[in-house]
Design a protein around this motif. Structure first.
Motif, PDB file in Angstrom:
ATOM      1  N   GLY A 217     -18.182 -47.584 -25.523  1.00 61.33           N
ATOM      2  CA  GLY A 217     -18.866 -46.353 -25.140  1.00 61.33           C
ATOM      3  C   GLY A 217     -18.168 -45.131 -25.710  1.00 61.33           C
ATOM      4  O   GLY A 217     -18.821 -44.176 -26.145  1.00 61.33           O
ATOM      5  N   THR A 218     -16.854 -45.164 -25.725  1.00 59.39           N
ATOM      6  CA  THR A 218     -16.090 -44.061 -26.307  1.00 59.39           C
ATOM      7  C   THR A 218     -16.392 -43.920 -27.795  1.00 59.39           C
ATOM      8  O   THR A 218     -16.622 -42.818 -28.305  1.00 59.39           O
ATOM      9  CB  THR A 218     -14.585 -44.293 -26.093  1.00 59.39           C
ATOM     10  N   THR A 219     -16.401 -45.048 -28.497  1.00 57.51           N
ATOM     11  CA  THR A 219     -16.702 -45.022 -29.938  1.00 57.51           C
ATOM     12  C   THR A 219     -18.088 -44.440 -30.201  1.00 57.51           C
ATOM     13  O   THR A 219     -18.266 -43.598 -31.092  1.00 57.51           O
ATOM     14  CB  THR A 219     -16.612 -46.442 -30.518  1.00 57.51           C
TER      15      THR A 219
ATOM     16  N   CYS B  75     -20.864 -37.082 -30.724  1.00 56.29           N
ATOM     17  CA  CYS B  75     -20.306 -35.726 -30.664  1.00 56.29           C
ATOM     18  C   CYS B  75     -19.993 -35.188 -32.058  1.00 56.29           C
ATOM     19  O   CYS B  75     -20.231 -34.005 -32.343  1.00 56.29           O
ATOM     20  CB  CYS B  75     -19.052 -35.715 -29.805  1.00 56.29           C
ATOM     21  N   GLN B  76     -19.442 -36.040 -32.910  1.00 53.56           N
ATOM     22  CA  GLN B  76     -19.129 -35.582 -34.260  1.00 53.56           C
ATOM     23  C   GLN B  76     -20.392 -35.186 -35.009  1.00 53.56           C
ATOM     24  O   GLN B  76     -20.400 -34.204 -35.765  1.00 53.56           O
ATOM     25  CB  GLN B  76     -18.370 -36.674 -35.025  1.00 53.56           C
TER      26      GLN B  76
ATOM     27  N   THR C  20     -13.345 -39.416 -20.269  1.00 51.46           N
ATOM     28  CA  THR C  20     -13.444 -38.133 -20.970  1.00 51.46           C
ATOM     29  C   THR C  20     -12.251 -37.937 -21.901  1.00 51.46           C
ATOM     30  O   THR C  20     -12.406 -37.520 -23.058  1.00 51.46           O
ATOM     31  CB  THR C  20     -13.510 -36.977 -19.954  1.00 51.46           C
ATOM     32  N   ILE C  21     -11.060 -38.244 -21.418  1.00 52.57           N
ATOM     33  CA  ILE C  21      -9.860 -38.082 -22.236  1.00 52.57           C
ATOM     34  C   ILE C  21      -9.921 -38.974 -23.470  1.00 52.57           C
ATOM     35  O   ILE C  21      -9.516 -38.569 -24.575  1.00 52.57           O
ATOM     36  CB  ILE C  21      -8.597 -38.374 -21.403  1.00 52.57           C
TER      37      ILE C  21
ATOM     38  N   LYS D 195     -10.055 -39.343 -29.367  1.00 56.55           N
ATOM     39  CA  LYS D 195     -10.604 -39.869 -30.621  1.00 56.55           C
ATOM     40  C   LYS D 195     -11.244 -38.789 -31.474  1.00 56.55           C
ATOM     41  O   LYS D 195     -11.385 -38.956 -32.692  1.00 56.55           O
ATOM     42  CB  LYS D 195     -11.602 -40.993 -30.327  1.00 56.55           C
ATOM     43  N   LEU D 196     -11.641 -37.683 -30.857  1.00 56.33           N
ATOM     44  CA  LEU D 196     -12.148 -36.547 -31.622  1.00 56.33           C
ATOM     45  C   LEU D 196     -11.009 -35.651 -32.123  1.00 56.33           C
ATOM     46  O   LEU D 196     -11.248 -34.655 -32.817  1.00 56.33           O
ATOM     47  CB  LEU D 196     -13.095 -35.706 -30.754  1.00 56.33           C
ATOM     48  N   ASN D 197      -9.770 -36.007 -31.758  1.00 57.44           N
ATOM     49  CA  ASN D 197      -8.577 -35.244 -32.153  1.00 57.44           C
ATOM     50  C   ASN D 197      -8.654 -33.788 -31.694  1.00 57.44           C
ATOM     51  O   ASN D 197      -8.255 -32.873 -32.407  1.00 57.44           O
ATOM     52  CB  ASN D 197      -8.387 -35.297 -33.679  1.00 57.44           C
TER      53      ASN D 197
END
Length: 612
Positions: free
Chosen positions: A254-256, A262-263, A285-286, A291-293
């Protein structure tokens, strides 16, 4: 500060971040849940969100809780806050009360919402029918004080099948005086980007803040999507369905998926800011932010969330000039803000006028000092029945096994690590330590552990130690300190305040002494002295320190404790007896080594040969 101003500030800087972000929290249903959420919000402050928002608890007590949480977020936690405000079934008097309380807290941001209509299908009994009416009212009565956000539905509103109509209603809200747009959750990035294009074409040029819902479990993911009536892209389902029974894998995947989404939003040019619906959780959320740096990027950005003080600066307007705090409350900022909220020194820019008639005044019995429910306190701290068990509790905190103790609301700070072994040794001798700081001599202000304030500066600290000492041992400790102070060149190097529960004070300081124990030297600025040790504030803290013991005992004596102490009644009675005697037999002490160039061993050396 207004949200749009903070966004403009972020992106007009010489090195703007790739994106900024914010978090939404909702009002928990229990008092313990609220305290736990405050701790979570406190931790997430370190991620440097541009703002947080807090949902509106419609009706009675829950509405009041929203205002209380806004006050705590602004005043105690230093988090720029946006307050949700729904107008369905709301009389204008309640709207005014909510807005006035928000304003008094320093909150300048409102998300103006209609809210859910009555479940029975009847008409609202409030004074406002639509969000546009609420926006118009706020603008008319509060001018431009509030930054007003409005909700938007990129995939349409469930009550309006015509998408063009939905966009028309959004335009009406924006024209009524809105400043920014916050959208409902979604997962289809292409559809969202197309929607952004459509609203720009009809003349809406406000900042668009997309609502991002992290994926923690498959069941919650599906349930929320259905409840919000939003589409799920097929590639989301293809990736998540085969692993739906493994929560860990679902969160990872899900994070990926969300990072990719988002990107894509950020690359579209329409979006610069991401708003996360946290559901009062933090890990999912973190993971997306990492991962979005974005976390480190924002942390390094000086103009976002920065402070020139080693403690969290309050955003409450009545405390804007506050630059000094007594060190005694450094681990209990909630009670410090509460206790000093009526003191009248803050507008003058200094804390220390002890002649104030409001100084130290507090109804200790009415304050939830422990910030834990009885059951939670029992689970965290057990029921120490002797001095060794009490010391072991403190040692577990010092070593990170416990995240809080009665005198410290949060985990042990990293800057204590250089003294951990010595603090443990003191507790093993029966001196219960509750606060401390190591000496610093010209440490760089950008030091990751000890630094604070502007770049290219230097920070200093006097070693400070606060602890409980048994009355029978006190004279020996005083003899050691006085003997050290009487040697050549050591006159009053060690200063102290020592007081029992009744207020009997022993000190080698003068009336009116104010001892700065932390200071910073920065290019082009006056010396900043943000923490002090001072007599009257110490006596005010004494009341709280001993009251914490009394409240800890009181919760075990109450009827509500019967269920969770079942089978341990004798042990609990021993605990009550021990803690009551502790309050009577021990003295609260603080000692400052005013030679900040000394090694920390000098102060700890005063305890050689002593044991409680």
């Amino acid at each position: 500060m207004r949200i749009t101003e903070k966004l403009n500030q972020a992106y007009s800087s010489p090195n703007p971040p790739p994106a900024t972000f914010s978090f939404e929290f909702f009002v928990p249903k229990t008092a313990q849940g609220i305290q736990n959420l405050y701790d979570r919000m406190d931790r997430m402050y370190d991620l440097n969100p541009i703002f947080i928002d807090i949902t509106w608890g419609a009706g009675g007590k829950r509405a009041s809780l929203t205002n209380e949480m806004v006050y705590t977020a602004q005043s105690t936690l230093g988090l720029e806050t946006c307050m949700h405000l729904t107008c369905t079934n709301m009389k204008v008097e309640l709207i005014d009360e909510a807005l006035s309380r928000a304003k008094a807290s320093g909150c300048q941001n409102i998300l103006a919402l209609r809210g859910d209509p009555p479940l029975d299908g009847s008409e609202s009994t409030g004074d406002f029918q639509y969000a546009k009416d609420l926006i118009t009212y706020i603008r008319k009565n509060y001018g431009d004080y509030f930054n007003i956000g409005v909700a938007a539905y990129p995939e349409g509103h469930p009550e309006e099948p015509n998408d063009d109509k939905t966009l028309e209603f959004l335009k009406i809200k924006c024209d009524a005086g809105a400043d920014f747009i916050v959208t409902q959750m979604f997962y289809d990035a292409d559809q969202f980007i197309n929607w952004c294009s459509r609203i720009r074409k009809i003349g809406i040029d406000l900042p668009i803040i997309p609502g991002i819902m992290p994926i923690s479990t498959y069941a919650a993911f599906i349930r929320r999507a259905k409840w919000s009536e939003i589409s799920i892209p097929q590639h989301f389902l293809d990736a998540l369905d085969p692993i739906k029974d493994d929560d860990f894998l679902v969160r990872e995947m899900g994070t990926t998926l969300l990072v990719e989404m988002c990107q894509k939003l950020l690359d579209s040019g329409y979006i610069k800011h991401l708003h996360f619906y946290t559901m009062n959780l933090e890990r999912s959320t973190i993971m997306v932010l990492e991962k979005l740096n974005l976390i480190e990027t924002v942390k390094a950005h000086d103009t976002i969330g920065g402070t020139v003080l080693p403690w969290r600066k309050s955003l409450n307007p009545s405390r804007q000039k506050e630059t000094i705090r007594p060190i005694f409350w450094q681990n209990r900022k909630h009670s410090y803000i509460s206790r000093t909220s009526t003191w009248d020194e803050f507008p003058n820019g200094r804390w220390g006028d002890s002649s104030s008639p409001a100084f130290g005044d507090i109804d200790l019995n009415a304050t939830e000092l422990l910030r834990q429910s009885p059951k939670k306190a029992f689970e965290l701290w057990g029921h120490p029945q002797c001095l060794k068990e009490f010391a072991d509790l403190t040692i577990n905190y010092l070593t990170g096994k416990l995240k809080s103790i009665p005198w410290s609301d949060g985990p042990i700070d990293a800057d204590t690590s250089v003294m951990t072994d010595d603090l443990i040794s003191l507790n093993k001798k029966g001196f219960i330590t509750i606060n401390s700081q190591p000496p610093l001599n010209a440490t760089k202000s950008n030091d990751k552990v000890y630094g604070w304030g502007p770049k290219n500066g230097y920070v200093f600290q006097k070693q400070y130690l606060e602890f409980f000492c048994h009355k029978d041992t006190l004279n020996q400790l005083l003899n050691n300190i006085d003997s050290f102070n009487s040697t050549d060149n050591n006159a009053r190097i060690l200063t102290y305040y020592m007081v029992d529960k009744s207020g009997d004070l022993v000190t080698n300081t003068k009336e009116g002494d104010i001892n700065a124990v932390t200071w910073g030297v920065f290019p082009g600025e006056e010396i900043v002295q943000p923490t002090i040790v001072e007599r009257n504030s110490f006596l005010a803290w004494k009341d709280e320190a001993f009251s914490l013991i009394e409240e800890w005992v009181r919760i075990f004596e109450s009827d509500m404790a019967k269920d969770f102490i079942k089978g341990k009644e004798t042990e609990v009675q021993n605990f009550i007896k021990f803690m009551k005697s502790f309050g009577d037999d021990f003295v609260l002490c603080n000692v400052v080594n005013n030679n900040f160039t000394d090694d920390s061993k000098v102060l700890f050396g005063m305890f050689n040969g002593l044991e409680n």
